[in-house]
Design a protein around this motif. Structure first.
Motif, mmCIF file in Angstrom:
data_model
loop_
_atom_site.group_PDB
_atom_site.id
_atom_site.type_symbol
_atom_site.label_atom_id
_atom_site.label_comp_id
_atom_site.label_asym_id
_atom_site.label_seq_id
_atom_site.Cartn_x
_atom_site.Cartn_y
_atom_site.Cartn_z
ATOM 1 N N TYR A 134 0.863 -1.185 0.000
ATOM 2 C CA TYR A 134 0.000 0.000 0.000
ATOM 3 C C TYR A 134 0.895 1.229 0.000
ATOM 4 O O TYR A 134 1.837 1.332 0.798
ATOM 5 C CB TYR A 134 -0.909 0.005 1.227
ATOM 6 C CG TYR A 134 -2.042 1.005 1.138
ATOM 7 C CD1 TYR A 134 -2.878 1.052 0.012
ATOM 8 C CD2 TYR A 134 -2.300 1.896 2.178
ATOM 9 C CE1 TYR A 134 -3.924 1.950 -0.068
ATOM 10 C CE2 TYR A 134 -3.354 2.792 2.108
ATOM 11 C CZ TYR A 134 -4.160 2.826 0.979
ATOM 12 O OH TYR A 134 -5.208 3.727 0.891
ATOM 13 N N LEU A 135 0.602 2.155 -0.931
ATOM 14 C CA LEU A 135 1.466 3.311 -1.125
ATOM 15 C C LEU A 135 0.712 4.626 -0.934
ATOM 16 O O LEU A 135 -0.453 4.746 -1.346
ATOM 17 C CB LEU A 135 2.050 3.309 -2.544
ATOM 18 C CG LEU A 135 2.841 2.088 -2.993
ATOM 19 C CD1 LEU A 135 3.298 2.269 -4.438
ATOM 20 C CD2 LEU A 135 4.042 1.839 -2.090
ATOM 21 N N LEU A 136 1.387 5.617 -0.363
ATOM 22 C CA LEU A 136 0.939 7.000 -0.483
ATOM 23 C C LEU A 136 1.268 7.422 -1.913
ATOM 24 O O LEU A 136 2.438 7.449 -2.298
ATOM 25 C CB LEU A 136 1.679 7.904 0.508
ATOM 26 C CG LEU A 136 1.279 7.839 1.977
ATOM 27 C CD1 LEU A 136 2.146 8.789 2.799
ATOM 28 C CD2 LEU A 136 -0.190 8.171 2.174
ATOM 29 N N HIS A 137 0.246 7.749 -2.704
ATOM 30 C CA HIS A 137 0.429 7.946 -4.141
ATOM 31 C C HIS A 137 1.324 9.147 -4.460
ATOM 32 O O HIS A 137 2.011 9.164 -5.474
ATOM 33 C CB HIS A 137 -0.936 8.122 -4.806
ATOM 34 C CG HIS A 137 -0.943 7.789 -6.258
ATOM 35 N ND1 HIS A 137 -2.011 7.210 -6.888
ATOM 36 C CD2 HIS A 137 -0.027 7.957 -7.218
ATOM 37 C CE1 HIS A 137 -1.736 7.030 -8.171
ATOM 38 N NE2 HIS A 137 -0.533 7.487 -8.395
ATOM 39 N N SER A 138 1.292 10.147 -3.608
ATOM 40 C CA SER A 138 2.172 11.306 -3.795
ATOM 41 C C SER A 138 2.249 12.078 -2.493
ATOM 42 O O SER A 138 1.393 11.922 -1.614
ATOM 43 C CB SER A 138 1.651 12.228 -4.911
ATOM 44 O OG SER A 138 0.804 13.224 -4.379
ATOM 45 N N PRO A 139 3.248 12.947 -2.362
ATOM 46 C CA PRO A 139 3.348 13.774 -1.161
ATOM 47 C C PRO A 139 2.647 15.119 -1.305
ATOM 48 O O PRO A 139 2.591 15.898 -0.350
ATOM 49 C CB PRO A 139 4.861 13.997 -1.042
ATOM 50 C CG PRO A 139 5.314 14.059 -2.469
ATOM 51 C CD PRO A 139 4.437 13.089 -3.232
ATOM 52 N N PHE A 140 2.100 15.389 -2.493
ATOM 53 C CA PHE A 140 1.702 16.763 -2.809
ATOM 54 C C PHE A 140 0.373 17.181 -2.183
ATOM 55 O O PHE A 140 0.008 18.352 -2.232
ATOM 56 C CB PHE A 140 1.663 16.943 -4.330
ATOM 57 C CG PHE A 140 2.968 16.608 -5.000
ATOM 58 C CD1 PHE A 140 4.137 17.258 -4.638
ATOM 59 C CD2 PHE A 140 3.041 15.605 -5.958
ATOM 60 C CE1 PHE A 140 5.355 16.933 -5.226
ATOM 61 C CE2 PHE A 140 4.252 15.271 -6.553
ATOM 62 C CZ PHE A 140 5.409 15.933 -6.187
ATOM 63 N N PHE A 141 -0.339 16.217 -1.583
ATOM 64 C CA PHE A 141 -1.576 16.563 -0.875
ATOM 65 C C PHE A 141 -1.278 17.330 0.404
ATOM 66 O O PHE A 141 -2.112 18.100 0.895
ATOM 67 C CB PHE A 141 -2.355 15.289 -0.524
ATOM 68 C CG PHE A 141 -1.693 14.475 0.563
ATOM 69 C CD1 PHE A 141 -1.978 14.695 1.900
ATOM 70 C CD2 PHE A 141 -0.761 13.503 0.239
ATOM 71 C CE1 PHE A 141 -1.350 13.956 2.900
ATOM 72 C CE2 PHE A 141 -0.126 12.758 1.221
ATOM 73 C CZ PHE A 141 -0.426 12.984 2.554
ATOM 74 N N ALA A 142 -0.090 17.115 0.975
ATOM 75 C CA ALA A 142 0.226 17.658 2.301
ATOM 76 C C ALA A 142 0.548 19.144 2.229
ATOM 77 O O ALA A 142 1.402 19.554 1.439
ATOM 78 C CB ALA A 142 1.390 16.899 2.921
ATOM 79 N N LYS A 143 -0.118 19.932 3.064
ATOM 80 C CA LYS A 143 0.123 21.374 3.105
ATOM 81 C C LYS A 143 1.347 21.723 3.944
ATOM 82 O O LYS A 143 1.882 22.820 3.848
ATOM 83 C CB LYS A 143 -1.108 22.091 3.666
ATOM 84 C CG LYS A 143 -2.383 21.861 2.881
ATOM 85 C CD LYS A 143 -3.550 22.594 3.518
ATOM 86 C CE LYS A 143 -4.869 22.274 2.826
ATOM 87 N NZ LYS A 143 -5.266 20.857 3.002
ATOM 88 N N ASN A 144 1.791 20.775 4.766
ATOM 89 C CA ASN A 144 2.943 21.015 5.632
ATOM 90 C C ASN A 144 3.528 19.666 6.036
ATOM 91 O O ASN A 144 2.901 18.610 5.843
ATOM 92 C CB ASN A 144 2.535 21.833 6.865
ATOM 93 C CG ASN A 144 1.334 21.223 7.574
ATOM 94 O OD1 ASN A 144 1.392 20.077 7.994
ATOM 95 N ND2 ASN A 144 0.256 21.981 7.700
ATOM 96 N N PRO A 145 4.735 19.670 6.609
ATOM 97 C CA PRO A 145 5.362 18.405 7.005
ATOM 98 C C PRO A 145 4.532 17.599 7.998
ATOM 99 O O PRO A 145 4.499 16.365 7.931
ATOM 100 C CB PRO A 145 6.689 18.853 7.621
ATOM 101 C CG PRO A 145 6.986 20.162 6.968
ATOM 102 C CD PRO A 145 5.654 20.817 6.776
ATOM 103 N N GLU A 146 3.853 18.289 8.897
ATOM 104 C CA GLU A 146 3.065 17.588 9.914
ATOM 105 C C GLU A 146 1.937 16.768 9.286
ATOM 106 O O GLU A 146 1.622 15.661 9.745
ATOM 107 C CB GLU A 146 2.490 18.584 10.925
ATOM 108 C CG GLU A 146 3.524 19.249 11.820
ATOM 109 C CD GLU A 146 4.356 20.304 11.098
ATOM 110 O OE1 GLU A 146 5.476 20.611 11.583
ATOM 111 O OE2 GLU A 146 3.892 20.843 10.068
ATOM 112 N N GLU A 147 1.338 17.294 8.235
ATOM 113 C CA GLU A 147 0.254 16.575 7.561
ATOM 114 C C GLU A 147 0.783 15.308 6.876
ATOM 115 O O GLU A 147 0.136 14.256 6.900
ATOM 116 C CB GLU A 147 -0.424 17.492 6.540
ATOM 117 C CG GLU A 147 -1.741 16.954 6.019
ATOM 118 C CD GLU A 147 -2.501 17.977 5.182
ATOM 119 O OE1 GLU A 147 -3.515 17.585 4.577
ATOM 120 O OE2 GLU A 147 -2.079 19.148 5.140
ATOM 121 N N LEU A 148 1.955 15.412 6.305
ATOM 122 C CA LEU A 148 2.564 14.245 5.662
ATOM 123 C C LEU A 148 2.938 13.201 6.714
ATOM 124 O O LEU A 148 2.717 11.998 6.518
ATOM 125 C CB LEU A 148 3.809 14.679 4.880
ATOM 126 C CG LEU A 148 4.407 13.660 3.911
ATOM 127 C CD1 LEU A 148 3.403 13.256 2.847
ATOM 128 C CD2 LEU A 148 5.665 14.231 3.250
#
Length: 322
Positions: A134-148
């Motif tokens: 299972y993969l996180l498809h991309s990091p670009f949804f995150a508005k900040n490091p904490e969200e990622l």
């Protein structure tokens, strides 16, 4: 560094497609699980959206069955492709034991959604009790490091549940991966895979940063999508004469040279072809030859003379090679 078993060099001439899949090596991941080095991707070639999103596409089911019947046991999907139901139907109709298959899906993490909600939807659509990756498809949804970091904590809980044997990421750069490694208290489960667009014209080396080298240092396996870009979308280019010469030398297609270039670097490789003859051909030809280290380097060196990115172009400047 992870390495593939050597049986990808076995001459498979004359071996039936259903036997050939046994010759495809697996890469041992940092968590101890293994991933087949060659997979069939239900990517944008089988993308569903708009009016087709809520209807079952028999062509997609049939294309996936074609891959399964040809000998592909590694199937790569994603929620955002809109075809997890079709992937699940193909798996069921194949009658193959679940234990013989390696199934990947991904979450895009839409606004107002959680990773857990997305994962549960995917399992339901697939009709499966678990996925292998299972993969996180991309990091670009995150508005900040904490969200990622929060999303990764959810991924770790899914891993703990046993419903995903391995967890990883896709389209992550060094900065995004470092954000995960900087999670307060440390990672319970580091990502074991980073699936990226990878071909000679996008090797992710810039200003002293080398994504492939970083992943290897962190024991993160690389998985390549769009490996045929130099042939299918970016011609003319500096690798053309090398591909042509090597295809003639080994008696294979230029596509098979492009796949082999990834495989010989220990990189898991995906094809999205739905052509039965082509799919069977890859399984027959790829185990029968291996590029020399110099040939791998010659392609890499020529590829650095040109930059071409197919996906996520809205996230990068035109000349950004990250």
């Amino acid at each position: 560094m992870n390495s593939a078993t050597s049986n990808f060099e076995v001459d498979a001439t004359g071996v039936s497609p259903k036997q050939i899949h046994n010759l495809i090596p697996s890469l041992k991941l940092a968590d101890g699980n293994e991933i087949p080095m060659l997979g069939y991707g239900l990517g944008t070639a089988n993308y569903k959206s708009g009016d087709s999103a809520d209807t079952i596409s028999e062509p997609i089911v049939n294309a996936t069955l074609t891959a399964l019947n040809a000998g592909y046991t590694h199937l790569d999907g994603a929620e955002v492709y809109g075809n997890e139901v079709e992937l699940g139907r193909a798996i069921a109709q194949s009658k193959l034991p679940r234990s013989s298959l390696y199934i990947t899906t991904k979450t895009i993490v839409r606004a107002g959604d959680t990773v857990t909600q997305s994962f549960n939807r995917s399992l339901e659509k697939l009709g499966l009790d678990y996925v292998d990756l299972y993969l996180l498809h991309s990091p670009f949804f995150a508005k900040n490091p904490e969200e990622l970091q929060a999303a990764w904590r959810e991924m770790e809980k899914i891993k703990d549940s046993g419903m995903a044997k391995s967890i990883g990421v896709s389209n992550f750069l060094i900065s995004h991966l470092q954000t995960l490694f900087d999670i307060p208290g440390g990672l319970q489960y580091p990502p074991v895979v980073n699936q990226i667009e990878y071909h000679p014209y996008l090797q992710h080396v810039v200003e002293g940063e080398d994504l492939v080298a970083f992943c290897r240092e962190k024991h993160i396996a690389l998985e390549a999508y769009s490996p045929l870009t130099a042939i299918t979308k970016a011609r003319p280019g500096p690798v053309d004469p090398i591909y042509t010469q090597l295809a003639k030398k080994y008696g294979v297609s230029e596509a098979e040279i492009a796949f082999r270039w990834c495989l010989d670097q220990g990189i898991v490789t995906l094809t999205t072809s739905s052509n039965e003859e082509r799919l069977k051909g890859y399984l027959k030809k790829l185990p029968s030859f291996k590029l020399t280290p110099k040939e791998v380097e010659d392609i890499a060196s020529a590829g650095k003379e040109k930059h071409y990115r197919v996906w996520w172009t809205e996230e990068f400047a035109a000349d950004d090679r990250h």
